[in-house]
Enzyme design. Structure first.
Site, PDB file in Angstrom:
ATOM      1  N   THR A 214       0.827  -1.206   0.000  1.00 19.06           N
ATOM      2  CA  THR A 214       0.000   0.000   0.000  1.00 19.06           C
ATOM      3  C   THR A 214       0.862   1.256   0.000  1.00 19.06           C
ATOM      4  OG1 THR A 214      -1.677  -1.188   1.268  1.00 19.06           O
ATOM      5  CG2 THR A 214      -1.852   1.202   1.212  1.00 19.06           C
ATOM      6  N   THR A 215       1.869   1.286   0.874  1.00 19.64           N
ATOM      7  CA  THR A 215       2.733   2.457   0.998  1.00 19.64           C
ATOM      8  C   THR A 215       3.552   2.670  -0.264  1.00 19.64           C
ATOM      9  OG1 THR A 215       2.849   1.931   3.360  1.00 19.64           O
ATOM     10  CG2 THR A 215       4.374   3.594   2.544  1.00 19.64           C
TER      11      THR A 215
ATOM     12  N   TYR B 242     -13.183  -4.731  -2.820  1.00 21.64           N
ATOM     13  CA  TYR B 242     -14.324  -4.370  -3.667  1.00 21.64           C
ATOM     14  C   TYR B 242     -15.302  -5.532  -3.843  1.00 21.64           C
ATOM     15  CZ  TYR B 242     -17.273  -2.302  -7.203  1.00 21.64           C
ATOM     16  OH  TYR B 242     -18.374  -1.831  -7.877  1.00 21.64           O
TER      17      TYR B 242
ATOM     18  N   TYR C  39      -2.764 -10.265   4.531  1.00 18.98           N
ATOM     19  CA  TYR C  39      -2.832  -8.875   4.979  1.00 18.98           C
ATOM     20  C   TYR C  39      -4.281  -8.528   5.243  1.00 18.98           C
ATOM     21  CZ  TYR C  39      -2.110  -3.739   4.711  1.00 18.98           C
ATOM     22  OH  TYR C  39      -2.069  -2.386   4.951  1.00 18.98           O
TER      23      TYR C  39
ATOM     24  N   ARG D 286      -9.633  -0.596   4.414  1.00 21.99           N
ATOM     25  CA  ARG D 286      -9.414  -0.379   2.980  1.00 21.99           C
ATOM     26  C   ARG D 286     -10.195  -1.365   2.113  1.00 21.99           C
ATOM     27  NH1 ARG D 286      -5.141   2.792   0.959  1.00 21.99           N
ATOM     28  NH2 ARG D 286      -3.822   3.716   2.562  1.00 21.99           N
TER      29      ARG D 286
ATOM     30  N   LYS E 144      -0.216  -9.985   8.301  1.00 25.05           N
ATOM     31  CA  LYS E 144      -0.041  -8.592   8.702  1.00 25.05           C
ATOM     32  C   LYS E 144      -1.411  -8.109   9.154  1.00 25.05           C
ATOM     33  CE  LYS E 144       0.996  -3.979   6.848  1.00 25.05           C
ATOM     34  NZ  LYS E 144       1.332  -3.195   5.621  1.00 25.05           N
TER      35      LYS E 144
ATOM     36  N   ILE F 202       5.208  -4.367  10.178  1.00 26.12           N
ATOM     37  CA  ILE F 202       5.463  -3.902   8.817  1.00 26.12           C
ATOM     38  C   ILE F 202       5.053  -2.439   8.825  1.00 26.12           C
ATOM     39  CG2 ILE F 202       4.959  -4.194   6.365  1.00 26.12           C
ATOM     40  CD1 ILE F 202       4.412  -7.145   6.930  1.00 26.12           C
TER      41      ILE F 202
END
Length: 296
Positions: free
Chosen positions: A48-49, A111, A137, A142, A165, A207
């Site tokens: 993501t980052t 989604y 994850y 999100r 994570k 993380i």
């Protein structure tokens, strides 16, 4: 028994862009070297980052390959490979594996929001085709979907699924998962503001977004926890809370890129639909960085 992919602190490394919006590999290489020199235990690329959502498939593969080659076995590399299309996730996982990455990170399908049965089928399908460990994850803020502890229990039995994570912020889920999943299903904090409490419940590290710019602090925090020195780790967690909060005043990775540019790293802008940080939160971020010595 499985071994954890890493213990301690893994940076969720940003992807720098140049003035034309292309990946800036010169800056990226320097960032990778600095992350390693400053003591980080692992690097997670194209998460993501790292703005994986706006990297093309070709860019994604190239960035992973570059990172693995630049790291050159100095620390572990975890390659983002998640997708809401299971076949696409298998494809990215295969390329992560071929590049030499040590593990792959797979976010829950977003989604289309799989059921718990769908999550099990999704991850088992990927893991059955993987020769490198899988880290799941969980970030429902999100994706709109979260694991249950029972789903974790089922998936923990797969030999290629190393752990998760966890960024749900749900400590009840964490405790129940630790209670029923056994010792070789590993958990890492996905939230910089929850490293110490999560590690007190058995997480193996973090993380981290903040590790992009404050690696020593995040490494020290996680290593103190691994040594059972939670009182000292808690003091460090609290010292950095204002800064960590500022890193999430707008959606990640907007603030961390702003912070790195303020500190002179020249990591470039973001790709739309992400945009530059608004003036008021940017000033809050600047003040938080000064308070802990990240800016003069």
């Amino acid at each position: 028994m499985k071994e954890p992919v890493f213990t301690g602190t893994c940076s969720a490394i940003i992807t720098p862009f140049d003035e034309h919006g292309a990946v800036n590999y010169d800056v990226f290489g320097r960032l990778i070297d600095e992350h390693i020199e400053r003591g980080l235990d692992a690097i997670c690329v194209c998460g993501t980052t790292g703005e994986s959502a706006t990297l093309s498939i070709r860019e994604h593969i190239a960035v992973v390959e570059f990172c693995v080659k630049r790291v050159n076995h100095r620390v572990k590399v975890i390659a983002g490979a998640g997708s809401n299309d299971t076949s696409a996730a298998v494809y990215l996982n295969q390329h992560a594996q071929d590049s030499g990455a040590d593990a792959a990170l797979h976010v829950t399908p977003y989604y289309n929001k799989a059921s718990q049965t769908g999550l099990i089928k999704h991850y088992e399908h990927i893991a059955d085709r993987s020769e490198i460990p899988i880290i799941m994850y969980n970030v429902p803020s999100r994706t709109g979907v979260s694991f249950t502890s029972e789903t974790y229990r089922v998936l923990s039995q797969h030999p290629m699924i190393n752990g998760v994570k966890e960024a749900s912020g749900n400590f009840s889920l964490l405790a129940h998962t630790r209670a029923i999943c056994g010792e070789d299903f590993y958990i890492w904090s996905g939230n910089d503001d929850q490293v110490v409490p999560m590690m007190s419940l058995g997480a193996k590290g973090v993380i981290s977004v903040a590790a992009n710019i404050a690696p020593e602090a995040m490494v020290q925090m996680s290593h103190l926890c691994l040594e059972g020195r939670f009182h000292e780790a808690s003091a460090l967690q609290l010292k950095y809370m204002d800064f960590i909060d500022a890193l999430f005043l707008e959606v990640n990775p907007i603030p961390i890129k702003a912070a790195m540019n303020l500190a002179g790293y020249q990591v470039g802008s973001l790709r739309l639909p992400l945009c530059d940080m608004s003036p008021a939160p940017l000033e809050t971020l600047r003040k938080s960085m000064k308070a802990i010595g990240l800016l003069d």
